[in-house]
Design a protein around this motif. Structure first.
Motif, PDB file in Angstrom:
ATOM      1  N   PHE A   1       0.497   7.279 -11.448  1.00 57.19           N
ATOM      2  CA  PHE A   1       1.735   6.912 -10.747  1.00 57.19           C
ATOM      3  C   PHE A   1       2.146   5.476 -11.050  1.00 57.19           C
ATOM      4  N   GLY A   2       1.149   4.587 -11.236  1.00 57.89           N
ATOM      5  CA  GLY A   2       1.469   3.195 -11.502  1.00 57.89           C
ATOM      6  C   GLY A   2       2.211   3.005 -12.807  1.00 57.89           C
ATOM      7  N   GLY A   3       1.964   3.862 -13.807  1.00 58.54           N
ATOM      8  CA  GLY A   3       2.666   3.748 -15.069  1.00 58.54           C
ATOM      9  C   GLY A   3       4.139   4.080 -14.966  1.00 58.54           C
ATOM     10  N   ARG A   4       4.488   4.900 -13.974  1.00 57.23           N
ATOM     11  CA  ARG A   4       5.885   5.311 -13.802  1.00 57.23           C
ATOM     12  C   ARG A   4       6.605   4.514 -12.737  1.00 57.23           C
ATOM     13  N   PRO A   6       6.408   0.868 -11.212  1.00 50.07           N
ATOM     14  CA  PRO A   6       5.771  -0.448 -11.297  1.00 50.07           C
ATOM     15  C   PRO A   6       5.368  -1.036  -9.948  1.00 50.07           C
ATOM     16  N   GLU A   7       6.126  -0.726  -8.899  1.00 49.06           N
ATOM     17  CA  GLU A   7       5.799  -1.301  -7.592  1.00 49.06           C
ATOM     18  C   GLU A   7       4.447  -0.818  -7.081  1.00 49.06           C
ATOM     19  N   VAL A   8       4.011   0.336  -7.557  1.00 48.34           N
ATOM     20  CA  VAL A   8       2.726   0.885  -7.122  1.00 48.34           C
ATOM     21  C   VAL A   8       1.560   0.130  -7.764  1.00 48.34           C
ATOM     22  N   LEU A   9       1.795  -0.436  -8.950  1.00 49.61           N
ATOM     23  CA  LEU A   9       0.740  -1.197  -9.613  1.00 49.61           C
ATOM     24  C   LEU A   9       0.377  -2.444  -8.819  1.00 49.61           C
ATOM     25  N   ARG A  11       1.198  -3.038  -5.535  1.00 50.60           N
ATOM     26  CA  ARG A  11       0.843  -2.690  -4.157  1.00 50.60           C
ATOM     27  C   ARG A  11       0.659  -1.180  -4.057  1.00 50.60           C
ATOM     28  N   PRO A  12      -0.557  -0.701  -4.297  1.00 52.57           N
ATOM     29  CA  PRO A  12      -0.785   0.747  -4.325  1.00 52.57           C
ATOM     30  C   PRO A  12      -0.334   1.474  -3.057  1.00 52.57           C
ATOM     31  N   GLU A  13      -0.395   0.780  -1.905  1.00 51.05           N
ATOM     32  CA  GLU A  13      -0.004   1.437  -0.659  1.00 51.05           C
ATOM     33  C   GLU A  13       1.472   1.807  -0.625  1.00 51.05           C
ATOM     34  N   THR A  14       2.272   1.226  -1.547  1.00 52.66           N
ATOM     35  CA  THR A  14       3.689   1.568  -1.622  1.00 52.66           C
ATOM     36  C   THR A  14       3.886   3.061  -1.855  1.00 52.66           C
ATOM     37  N   LEU A  15       2.918   3.680  -2.536  1.00 54.01           N
ATOM     38  CA  LEU A  15       3.009   5.112  -2.815  1.00 54.01           C
ATOM     39  C   LEU A  15       3.091   5.928  -1.529  1.00 54.01           C
ATOM     40  N   LEU A  16       2.538   5.377  -0.439  1.00 56.45           N
ATOM     41  CA  LEU A  16       2.531   6.074   0.847  1.00 56.45           C
ATOM     42  C   LEU A  16       3.470   5.401   1.831  1.00 56.45           C
ATOM     43  N   SER A  17       4.646   5.018   1.357  1.00 59.94           N
ATOM     44  CA  SER A  17       5.614   4.345   2.218  1.00 59.94           C
ATOM     45  C   SER A  17       6.880   5.180   2.357  1.00 59.94           C
ATOM     46  N   ARG A  18       7.583   4.974   3.461  1.00 59.37           N
ATOM     47  CA  ARG A  18       8.845   5.672   3.670  1.00 59.37           C
ATOM     48  C   ARG A  18       9.866   5.258   2.615  1.00 59.37           C
ATOM     49  N   SER A  19       9.817   3.996   2.182  1.00 57.46           N
ATOM     50  CA  SER A  19      10.764   3.529   1.164  1.00 57.46           C
ATOM     51  C   SER A  19      10.546   4.263  -0.156  1.00 57.46           C
ATOM     52  N   PHE A  20       9.287   4.596  -0.476  1.00 56.68           N
ATOM     53  CA  PHE A  20       9.018   5.352  -1.706  1.00 56.68           C
ATOM     54  C   PHE A  20       9.575   6.766  -1.591  1.00 56.68           C
ATOM     55  N   VAL A  21       9.371   7.393  -0.449  1.00 59.05           N
ATOM     56  CA  VAL A  21       9.891   8.752  -0.245  1.00 59.05           C
ATOM     57  C   VAL A  21      11.408   8.765  -0.402  1.00 59.05           C
ATOM     58  N   THR A  22      12.057   7.743   0.159  1.00 57.26           N
ATOM     59  CA  THR A  22      13.511   7.660   0.077  1.00 57.26           C
ATOM     60  C   THR A  22      13.981   7.379  -1.340  1.00 57.26           C
TER      61      THR A  22
END
Length: 217
Positions: A1-4, A6-9, A11-22
């Motif tokens: 996921f980090g390769g696609r 960049p924000e996840v690289l 701050r990995p927790e971004t993957l589990l955020s409401r902003s990511f879902v949106t």
């Protein structure tokens, strides 16, 4: 996921955020949500610490167990009984039943209810708080140990104790090693970079780490 993403690289927790879902609804629906549904479902089992917490319950001395973990191991079938499940509060939900709470979401209503019951006005005195395996960097969970009444004994167990002694809401700037907004409850819910409090259990409580405050504990 980090390769696609960049924000996840950074701050990995971004993957589990409401902003990511949106921002990435297709990736969440087609990839991440199904992945979470199966993650650790079969392989992970309760550790000795999980069994120790259950033992405290069996001895009749445990009032409540609040957990940040989303793996559902505290209510795993190896430990489960109806009376035990009533003691466990999964503050960030569980991937096992699809109730996981994302960064930016409000905590489940049961959290506020139990906190008010355990630490609010008219509640029974709390004489011991045990804290296991957390850096206490995420709000509002990091404030729960600060709800303990004056004179209550608090025991902190972590691989790196220094990680727990300051967070983004600590008073002394020199001790704030993690200036980051890790907060459940939505943008702007908590302030960063200064002493901050919020309302829990019906009263204001500091979010900053208070483990070195010898005057109270």
């Amino acid at each position: 996921f980090g390769g696609r993403f960049p924000e996840v690289l950074s701050r990995p927790e971004t993957l589990l955020s409401r902003s990511f879902v949106t921002g990435h609804p297709d990736a969440w629906r087609d990839e991440i949500s199904p992945w979470l549904a199966t993650w650790k479902q079969s392989a992970a089992r309760p550790t000795p610490t999980h069994h120790f917490c259950r033992w405290l319950h069996d001895q009749g001395v445990l009032v409540r167990l609040y957990t940040q973990n989303v793996d559902g191991l505290h209510t795993h079938e190896d430990l489960f009984t109806a009376t035990w499940a009533e003691k466990v509060v999964e503050c960030h939900g569980s991937i096992r039943d699809g109730s996981i709470v994302l960064y930016g979401d409000a905590l489940p209503p049961r959290v506020a209810h139990c906190l008010a019951e355990d630490f609010g006005a008219g509640s029974s005195d709390v004489d011991l708080v045990l804290v296991f395996g957390t850096s206490l960097q995420v709000a509002p969970f990091c404030a729960i140990p600060n709800l303990a009444p004056r004179g209550c004994a608090r025991v902190l167990v972590n691989l790196a104790i220094d990680d727990c002694l300051a967070n983004a809401w600590s008073r002394a700037p020199s001790r704030r090693k993690h200036l980051r907004l890790d907060c459940y409850g939505g943008p702007g819910h908590c302030g960063v970079g200064h002493a901050c409090s919020m309302k829990l259990a019906g009263r204001a409580v500091q979010l900053g780490a208070l483990w070195t405050d010898d005057r109270r504990w």
